[in-house]
Design a protein around this motif. Structure first.
Motif, PDB file in Angstrom:
ATOM      1  N   LEU A 136      -2.013   5.351   3.549  1.00  0.00           N
ATOM      2  CA  LEU A 136      -1.078   5.336   2.427  1.00  0.00           C
ATOM      3  C   LEU A 136      -0.870   3.899   1.987  1.00  0.00           C
ATOM      4  O   LEU A 136      -0.685   3.004   2.825  1.00  0.00           O
ATOM      5  N   HIS A 137      -0.922   3.683   0.671  1.00  0.00           N
ATOM      6  CA  HIS A 137      -0.590   2.378   0.090  1.00  0.00           C
ATOM      7  C   HIS A 137       0.616   2.554  -0.811  1.00  0.00           C
ATOM      8  O   HIS A 137       0.614   3.408  -1.709  1.00  0.00           O
ATOM      9  N   LEU A 138       1.642   1.747  -0.586  1.00  0.00           N
ATOM     10  CA  LEU A 138       2.833   1.760  -1.428  1.00  0.00           C
ATOM     11  C   LEU A 138       2.876   0.469  -2.244  1.00  0.00           C
ATOM     12  O   LEU A 138       3.241  -0.595  -1.725  1.00  0.00           O
ATOM     13  N   PRO A 139       2.481   0.525  -3.528  1.00  0.00           N
ATOM     14  CA  PRO A 139       2.481  -0.686  -4.373  1.00  0.00           C
ATOM     15  C   PRO A 139       3.870  -0.945  -4.956  1.00  0.00           C
ATOM     16  O   PRO A 139       4.100  -0.812  -6.162  1.00  0.00           O
ATOM     17  N   LEU A 140       4.781  -1.351  -4.131  1.00  0.00           N
ATOM     18  CA  LEU A 140       6.175  -1.470  -4.546  1.00  0.00           C
ATOM     19  C   LEU A 140       6.383  -2.618  -5.516  1.00  0.00           C
ATOM     20  O   LEU A 140       5.580  -3.558  -5.602  1.00  0.00           O
ATOM     21  N   ARG A 141       7.486  -2.546  -6.213  1.00  0.00           N
ATOM     22  CA  ARG A 141       7.869  -3.610  -7.136  1.00  0.00           C
ATOM     23  C   ARG A 141       8.192  -4.868  -6.333  1.00  0.00           C
ATOM     24  O   ARG A 141       8.909  -4.790  -5.318  1.00  0.00           O
TER      25      ARG A 141
END
Length: 867
Positions: free
Chosen positions: A205-210
């Motif tokens: 899982l990749h979470l491209p957060l702000r």
């Protein structure tokens, strides 16, 4: 000669190296199979250390101004000018700025001289820029700067969460250990990073957060854990202090939907992360610069630590928060007090600690309060409060935020000393005295890696010229300032023993950092020291080095995130490339390391490129309120829209552009003083030039007068990329050497092609065009090593009659394998795994840092095959 066991010069993984000197300044480099940090693995940078140990560019003699001086004269001048400043303006009028490139013994005597005898804490380190928020977060939560993890935890975990860490590029050997554990036991991997880096290629899982929303993410995770009944109430009751009102405050805005909105994440992805965390109690959260290099970095660290404390995931195998450091001895610097905010041996400036250190060092002048942290230190230099500054083993004119201000400060400072192994850096150009320090391969001492493992760094070569170790230089200055008796060391082992004695002096278990069993280590045992970790398994007994013996949960809240500014609509992020290190004074010497990224790129999302009128390969001016610089454009969907990434490595010595240090703000975290490099407001515009081109030459030119120019090392010369205005042939004349020429020019169209011969071989080739294409570089680069020059027509065309296959951009630096070579082999040979590509081409079989890129190419080929 027999192999010498030493430690790598680069990142905080602290890999063991087996180096065998071959001749005067050459060495065969291999991984040390017995070192527990790497078990023989090396990344591309470590693999090619042998290409960087020549004497090219070295500072070999003391220099006063531009004149060579004796050691006695140079050291006497340094001691006198520092003593005069202290006498006239007080001890806080002088400062040291040091580096994680120093060995622990170097660090120790520098800290002792400044804090113990000069009497000021104005000694800070470039480690302030990379991990000081982790230090501050650890002290707030644990009472001491303790990294409670070892690399084995990554192999024992069922879930590894990488936060703000491009591990595949920045700590590749550690990343390969994670991947090996995943293959062996099915460990899950989550990557939390605004960019889709190569570390994300293998993630579950990749979470491209702000950018800047890490506190909201971790608070949301903690709130979910509490709602799901995952809080370890027994552990909290026994070992952790929770502030009053902590849980009520946490619930505000920490539901799934609010967290997803703040972090700009898909709620389904966020829910999956929460569920993975809940399902795998053996979790390691590894974090690095993406967390630390923020104006809220300490709060982000404590948000991570809070989750681990609340769920009892600390002090257990495979369940720890893990700060991974950037430099080879950042941890050693923390141990001896190399930061302005600490005293020594993990002590702070409480009066009882100041008195204790004063007794041990035998001095009444120990600094009683913290000194100036890096950003404030250089502001004080600029404002005239610092009269004498000594910079050791670092290049702040490049690496500091708002580097233009730093240059102004250094230029105005009455007395600047630079100790370095390199003769000409952007910083040393502003020094009054340059002192030749030992470089990697000449140093002898210890370093501590990110898991608290102390290793020996041993010399492969004798110091050349007048070069001396940093510890020797510092102690000689101390002696000339009147403190010879306190700095009477004959060898690094003497310093190490004193460092060990101080760590245990009147400690009584109050601090976990205690290496007192080495207080009487013999010279022979020191020389033969095997790598070892101090501190055992921290917190396994549920006790912490606070007055109460309990850890502390720290209430942190998400700050309001600023909307893009009308005049500065892009959020700028800075960071590292895979095969380069800091300001390239070492890695820039390696032709193989130069191949992966030959120019400084600004990476932008395709939609941003379209809005700005930019195409792949264009030049763009990146500007912030602090400064501006020019970068080559890379169009990539790995960037979030409205954000850009640039590398930190390029300096005036390599380029007229790519100066990332000019761009960031000097805003810092209020707790740690660490600058925020990851979210600078910027604007980007296309740079239009009259012509562009490149030069291939045996002898590299000096600084190039062009709107944009950057040069990189080749096996037999240099490659220079450039773009500019004016008369292109006049520009060519300034670059090209003397010799027999063949050329074809079209001044009206701004086109020029010139080849220069010397003794029947190609000496240089120049190609420029206004709007048309340019020839491929690869064949021309090969002509520099050809025994005789190709035909004139081929040189002017830039290709032979039968062009060789285009290899594409270099993906595997270890074996010099290009993207197109790999893609062709995948398609033609039906290769379906990284291992199959390795068997066919060797790519990915050494350091492994290119394996994510190879896996991506396999996936792209499979997608094309299935339409």
């Amino acid at each position: 000669m027999s192999a010498i066991r030493t430690t790598c010069a680069y990142c905080g993984v602290g890999c063991g190296i087996s180096g065998t000197p071959n001749g005067e300044r050459d060495a065969e480099i291999m991984g040390d199979a017995e070192h527990p940090a790497n078990f023989g693995r090396l990344c591309s940078k470590g693999t090619h250390l042998g290409e960087t140990v020549s004497l090219e560019g070295r500072l070999l003699h003391p220099m006063i101004g531009n004149a060579r001086a004796s050691w006695d004269k140079a050291l006497g001048l340094v001691a006198r000018r520092f003593s005069e400043a202290i006498a006239r303006h007080g001890p806080d009028s002088v400062a040291f700025y040091v580096s994680g490139q120093l060995l622990t013994e170097d660090y120790y005597v520098a800290n002792k001289l400044m804090k113990g005898f000069i009497g000021s804490a104005n000694i800070d380190t470039n480690s302030r820029l990379c991990m000081s928020s982790a230090v501050a977060g650890h002290i707030r939560a644990f009472g001491e700067d303790i990294v409670p993890a070892q690399y084995e935890d990554l192999e024992q975990a069922d879930l590894v969460v990488l936060v703000g860490s491009n591990t595949a590029w920045c700590h590749p050997v550690l990343y390969q250990r994670i991947q090996a554990a995943r293959a062996a036991r099915g460990t899950k991997l989550v990557v939390i990073d605004p960019r889709r880096t190569e570390t994300c290629e293998d993630a579950d899982l990749h979470l491209p957060l702000r950018p800047g929303s890490d506190v909201a993410l971790m608070n949301g995770l903690l709130a979910h854990c509490r709602r799901a009944g995952l809080v370890d109430e027994a552990f909290l009751a026994a070992s952790v202090d929770v502030p009053e009102g902590f849980w009520d405050a946490l619930e505000q805005g920490s539901d799934l939907w609010s967290t997803a909105r703040t972090c700009d994440l898909a709620p389904a992805d966020l829910k999956r992360f929460f569920e993975l965390f809940a399902a795998h109690p053996r979790t390691v959260t590894l974090f690095s610069q993406g967390v630390n290099q923020s104006i809220r970095g300490t709060d982000q660290v404590n948000a991570i630590v809070n989750v681990h404390l609340a769920t009892g995931r600390i002090g257990k195998p495979g369940a720890v928060p893990f700060s991974i450091t950037g430099q080879p001895n950042a941890m050693g610097g923390r141990e001896v007090g190399g930061l302005a905010s600490t005293l020594a041996a993990h002590m702070d400036f409480l009066p009882e600690n100041v008195a204790r250190v004063a007794r041990f060092w035998g001095t009444p002048h120990v600094a009683a309060k913290p000194g100036l942290k890096a950003v404030d230190l250089f502001r004080a230099v600029r404002d005239g409060r610092i009269k004498a500054l000594w910079i050791m083993a670092t290049n702040p004119a490049v690496s500091m935020p708002d580097a233009g201000m730093v240059r102004e400060a250094l230029a105005a400072c009455p007395f600047v000393v630079v100790s370095d192994c390199i003769a000409d850096t952007d910083t040393s150009a502003l020094a009054h005295v340059r002192l030749p320090a030992a470089g990697w391969g000449e140093k002898d001492g210890t370093v501590t890696n990110s898991e608290r493992r102390i290793s020996r760094q041993r010399a492969l070569f004798a110091c050349p010229g007048d070069v001396r170790p940093d510890w020797w230089i510092i102690t000689e200055v101390a002696a000339r300032m009147g403190w010879k008796g306190a700095f009477h060391y004959a060898r690094p082992a003497d310093i190490y023993r004193e460092h060990a004695r101080l760590s245990t002096y009147q400690n009584g278990g109050t601090r976990l950092f205690d290496i007192g069993h080495h207080a009487a280590i013999g010279n022979g045992a020191y020389d033969a020291m095997e790598p070892w970790c101090w501190g055992g398994t921290p917190f396994a007994d549920g006790r912490f080095p606070t007055p109460s013996g309990r850890a502390r949960m720290i209430a942190v809240s998400q700050m309001e995130l600023q909307a893009p500014l009308p005049n500065w609509p892009i959020t700028l992020n800075t960071g590292r490339y895979r095969d380069q290190w800091h300001t390239m004074t070492r890695t820039g010497l390696s032709p193989k390391l130069a191949r992966h990224r030959q120019e400084p790129l600004v990476e932008l999302h395709p939609e941003d490129c379209a809005a700005l009128g930019l195409a792949d390969g264009d030049l763009a001016r990146v500007a912030t309120p602090q400064g501006e610089s020019v970068f080559r454009v890379e169009r990539t969907d790995t960037q979030r829209r409205g954000e850009a990434f640039v590398p930190i490595h390029w300096t005036d010595r390599q380029s007229t552009g790519g100066r990332a240090g000019l761009l960031p703000r000097t805003l810092v975290d209020p707790n740690s003083g660490q600058p925020g490099f990851k979210s600078t407001p910027a604007r980007i515009e296309k740079l239009v030039t009259a012509w562009r081109g490149f030069l291939i030459a045996r002898d590299g030119p000096g600084r190039i007068d062009a709107l944009y120019a950057t040069r990189v090392r080749l096996a037999a010369g240099w490659l220079v990329e450039f773009a500019g205005e004016g008369d292109v042939m006049a520009f060519a004349k300034r670059l090209l050497p003397q010799g027999e020429r063949v050329e074809v020019t079209d001044a009206a169209r701004g086109n020029a092609r010139v080849a220069v011969m010397a003794h029947g071989r190609l000496a240089a080739a120049f190609y420029a065009a206004r709007g048309g294409g340019l020839p491929d570089r690869e064949w021309l680069i090969g002509q520099l090593t050809a025994s005789e020059a190709a035909a004139s027509a081929a040189l002017l065309a830039g290709r032979p009659a039968a062009p060789p296959p285009d290899r594409g951009a270099i993906i595997c630096a270890c074996f010099d394998v290009g993207l197109k070579t790999i893609s062709t082999a995948i398609t033609d040979q039906a290769l379906t795994s990284v291992e199959a590509v390795g068997a066919a081409l060797a790519a990915g079989t050494n350091c492994g840092s290119c394996r994510p890129a190879i896996r991506r190419l396999i996936g792209e080929a499979e997608a094309r095959a299935h339409g």
